[in-house]
Design a protein around this motif. Sequence first.
Motif, mmCIF file in Angstrom:
data_model
loop_
_atom_site.group_PDB
_atom_site.id
_atom_site.type_symbol
_atom_site.label_atom_id
_atom_site.label_comp_id
_atom_site.label_asym_id
_atom_site.label_seq_id
_atom_site.Cartn_x
_atom_site.Cartn_y
_atom_site.Cartn_z
ATOM 1 N N GLN A 214 0.826 -1.210 0.000
ATOM 2 C CA GLN A 214 0.000 0.000 0.000
ATOM 3 C C GLN A 214 0.861 1.261 0.000
ATOM 4 O O GLN A 214 0.565 2.245 -0.683
ATOM 5 C CB GLN A 214 -0.929 0.002 1.218
ATOM 6 N N LYS A 215 1.943 1.217 0.774
ATOM 7 C CA LYS A 215 2.849 2.362 0.844
ATOM 8 C C LYS A 215 3.464 2.635 -0.531
ATOM 9 O O LYS A 215 3.520 3.783 -0.997
ATOM 10 C CB LYS A 215 3.942 2.089 1.873
ATOM 11 N N PHE A 216 3.926 1.577 -1.194
ATOM 12 C CA PHE A 216 4.545 1.736 -2.507
ATOM 13 C C PHE A 216 3.526 2.202 -3.550
ATOM 14 O O PHE A 216 3.860 2.985 -4.443
ATOM 15 C CB PHE A 216 5.188 0.421 -2.953
ATOM 16 N N GLU A 217 2.301 1.714 -3.444
ATOM 17 C CA GLU A 217 1.257 2.129 -4.386
ATOM 18 C C GLU A 217 0.957 3.624 -4.247
ATOM 19 O O GLU A 217 0.701 4.311 -5.243
ATOM 20 C CB GLU A 217 -0.003 1.293 -4.175
ATOM 21 N N ARG A 218 1.013 4.137 -3.018
ATOM 22 C CA ARG A 218 0.817 5.580 -2.811
ATOM 23 C C ARG A 218 1.962 6.370 -3.437
ATOM 24 O O ARG A 218 1.753 7.435 -4.025
ATOM 25 C CB ARG A 218 0.704 5.890 -1.308
ATOM 26 N N ILE A 219 3.183 5.829 -3.311
ATOM 27 C CA ILE A 219 4.339 6.498 -3.913
ATOM 28 C C ILE A 219 4.187 6.520 -5.433
ATOM 29 O O ILE A 219 4.467 7.535 -6.086
ATOM 30 C CB ILE A 219 5.646 5.788 -3.503
ATOM 31 N N LYS A 243 4.961 -5.726 -7.667
ATOM 32 C CA LYS A 243 4.731 -7.008 -8.347
ATOM 33 C C LYS A 243 5.322 -8.165 -7.537
ATOM 34 O O LYS A 243 4.688 -9.214 -7.367
ATOM 35 C CB LYS A 243 5.339 -6.979 -9.749
ATOM 36 N N GLN A 244 6.532 -7.964 -7.001
ATOM 37 C CA GLN A 244 7.164 -9.007 -6.195
ATOM 38 C C GLN A 244 6.332 -9.311 -4.949
ATOM 39 O O GLN A 244 6.121 -10.480 -4.596
ATOM 40 C CB GLN A 244 8.576 -8.573 -5.777
ATOM 41 N N ILE A 245 5.863 -8.269 -4.283
ATOM 42 C CA ILE A 245 5.052 -8.453 -3.076
ATOM 43 C C ILE A 245 3.754 -9.173 -3.420
ATOM 44 O O ILE A 245 3.343 -10.111 -2.716
ATOM 45 C CB ILE A 245 4.749 -7.089 -2.411
#
Length: 257
Positions: A214-219, A243-245
Amino acid sequence: MTKLIKLSERLTTIARQVPQGSRVADIGSDHALLPCYLIQNGQAVHAIAGEVNDGPLEAARKQVREEKLEDHIEVRGGDGLAVIQPGEVDVITIAGMGGSLIVKILSADPSKLQGVQRLVLQPNVGEDTVRTWLLQENWLLIDEHILEEDGKFYEVLVAVRHENAEIQNAELYAKNPLESYGIPVSREQMIWMGPFLLTERNEAFARKWASERQKFERIIQTMKQSQAQEAREKEQAFSGLVKQIEEVLQCMQKDRP
C-alpha cells in the motif's frame, strides 16, 4: 524463587534466541530488561548492559539494583561495542534501532567481535542492510522471526559464526522458496524480504508486506503526477517491488485451505 521480569513479545522473541549458559552483551539495553530476564531465566551466566545515553543508563542501573543482579550484570556506559572487550562475551543482542545503525555499531571495531559466536539483531527498519552486512562479513544467517506488536512489525535475525558460512549462505540464498509456484525469486528479493521469512510466510509477514505494498502504491500515484524522467524511473522501480510483493501474497492465498 525470583519472579521473572515480564518482557514484551518483541523482547521475548529475542530472548528465545539466546542459548543456555551464554555470556551476553545487550547493546542499547535501555532499562536492561533483557539482561535481567536472561540471568533470571538461567540462559545467561553473565551479562553486560550497554547504553550510550545517560537517562537509559541510569534506568538500567536502577533495574539491575532492584532485581539484585549486580553480581551477574554489569551496566556500562559507552557507544556501541565500546562497552565490551574482545573475548568477553559470546552473544551480542542489538534491538530497537535502525539497520544502518546496527551495521555501524558492528563495523566500528571488528576486534570486539572476537569470541562472539552469535548475533541476535532486531532492526526497526533496514533489515536488508543487516542481511547484506551479515553476508559480507561471513556470518551465517540461521533463523528469522517476524511479529506484530502495538501496530508495528519487527524482524529478529539470528546469525552465527560458522567455518563454512560463505558456502552455506550461498546455498541459503540460492534456494527459491516459491519454486513450487513457478515464481522466480532473486537473491536481492530474498535479502529484502528474508529467506526464512519468505519460506515460512506467516500472518505477520503477510500483514507487513500488504502494508508495504500500500505504501509503494501511494508512492507510485505520487510519481504519476510528475512529468520528470526521474519520476518515471522511480515509478517503474516501485511497480517492480509491488509485483514481487503481490506474487508472494498470492502464494499465501493459495496455501490457505
